[in-house]
Design an enzyme around this catalytic site. Structure first.
Site, short mmCIF file in Angstrom:
data_model
loop_
_atom_site.label_atom_id
_atom_site.label_comp_id
_atom_site.label_asym_id
_atom_site.label_seq_id
_atom_site.Cartn_x
_atom_site.Cartn_y
_atom_site.Cartn_z
N TYR A 73 -2.62 2.93 4.56
CA TYR A 73 -2.27 2.62 3.16
C TYR A 73 -1.63 1.24 3.05
CZ TYR A 73 -0.23 3.50 -1.49
OH TYR A 73 0.14 3.44 -2.82
N LYS B 262 -3.16 -1.84 0.84
CA LYS B 262 -2.43 -2.42 -0.29
C LYS B 262 -2.05 -3.88 -0.04
CE LYS B 262 -2.49 1.04 -3.14
NZ LYS B 262 -3.36 0.96 -4.34
#
Length: 311
Positions: free
Chosen positions: A155, A159
């Site tokens: 993640y 991001k």
């Protein structure tokens, strides 16, 4: 109705933050293409907009592939005649520490968040450029992508990668009059529901009560609706000169994140060899090393999880 006549796509908008973005865009006058992997959820999201007089259609498909990206743009044009706004919100989580994270865990998160943002933005920008539309690209980042977070290798990479792509797109899209920005939300979601630190804030929201002031002010932590206003603003003509930015929002707080900059610079004649670094690094940079992860203030006693369970 300051977005009247505009058409928006919001990926991952069946529920949660994405649905809040779609509903706010519709409330401001935009027609919206809803996207989710569950047809029942997509249908409910559309109904929540059309029941209030808005316009919406759904595309039920997993984001990531070029095929899905093309379907989304085609749906906007076929249903509403044009496209003006793309919000790339779709995402999944597969949180595990590094040694427990599988190839499949990593690839799925990267495919949906990072590749899904790339393919959807590429197709939308092609449409904007071909049709001379001064479009708006709004991507969704995370504090994890800015600071890191335990158990979120996949993640964090996705991001952080989105922010890097947006800075590049802001350069490439400038001549076409298209803007690209990152919104970094801090809000009560399915992910934060499981974190004890946010328990009292999430419980208050679930009961329809005002969130304790500590969360809204000190932490900048709020509801999905607290984020939606920024998304709608960046989609509007008022934000035509804002591009390449990473903007955090949550609760009562709005933040402009800096681009990475050197915090200290030193020079050494002939370059920095191994012995030079051994001799000098700690003295030069030891007190300037950067922290990792988010650092939260201590919860007031009355807001700690044990205080709620004691009642």
């Amino acid at each position: 109705m300051d977005l009247k006549g505009k058409v928006a796509i919001v990926t991952g908008s069946g529920r949660g933050l994405g649905l809040a973005y779609a509903q706010e865009l519709a409330r401001r006058g935009a027609a919206v293409v809803i996207n989710d992997v569950d047809p029942a959820v997509s249908s409910e999201a559309v109904d929540s907009i059309t029941a209030k007089g808005g316009r919406a259609v759904a595309v039920t498909a997993a984001v990531g592939s070029t095929e899905t990206a093309k379907k989304l743009i085609e749906a906007a044009v076929e249903a509403f005649g044009r496209l003006d706004i793309l919000v790339t919100n779709a995402g999944v989580l597969r949180d595990k520490s590094l040694l427990k994270m599988t190839d499949e865990d990593f690839d799925l998160v990267i495919n949906v968040h990072l590749r899904g943002t790339f393919t959807c933005v590429r197709e939308a920008f092609a449409y904007f450029k071909e049709n001379n539309v001064p479009g708006r690209i709004i991507t969704i980042g995370s504090p994890t992508g800015q600071r890191g977070n335990f158990g979120q290798t996949n993640y964090a990479a996705a991001k952080a990668g989105i922010v890097g792509m947006v800075r590049t797109w802001a350069l490439e899209m400038k001549r076409a009059g298209v803007t690209a920005n990152v919104v970094i939300p801090v809000a009560a979601t399915a992910m934060t529901e499981t974190i004890p630190f946010f328990e009292r804030a999430v419980q208050a929201t679930a009961r329809g009560e005002a969130m304790p002031e500590f969360f809204r002010k000190e932490l900048g932590f709020g509801t999905a609706n607290d984020v939606a206003g920024l998304v709608a603003f960046l989609a509007s003509d008022a934000a035509a000169n804002i591009t390449g930015q990473a903007i955090g929002v949550g609760g009562d707080r709005l933040q402009l994140w800096s681009h990475p900059e050197a915090v200290a610079t030193e020079y050494h004649e002939g370059g920095w060899g191994y012995e030079d670094l051994q001799a000098s690094f700690q003295n030069l940079f030891g007190d300037k090393l950067q922290s990792v992860g988010e650092e939260f203030p201590e919860l007031p006693p009355e807001l700690r999880p044990e205080a709620a369970s004691a009642k």
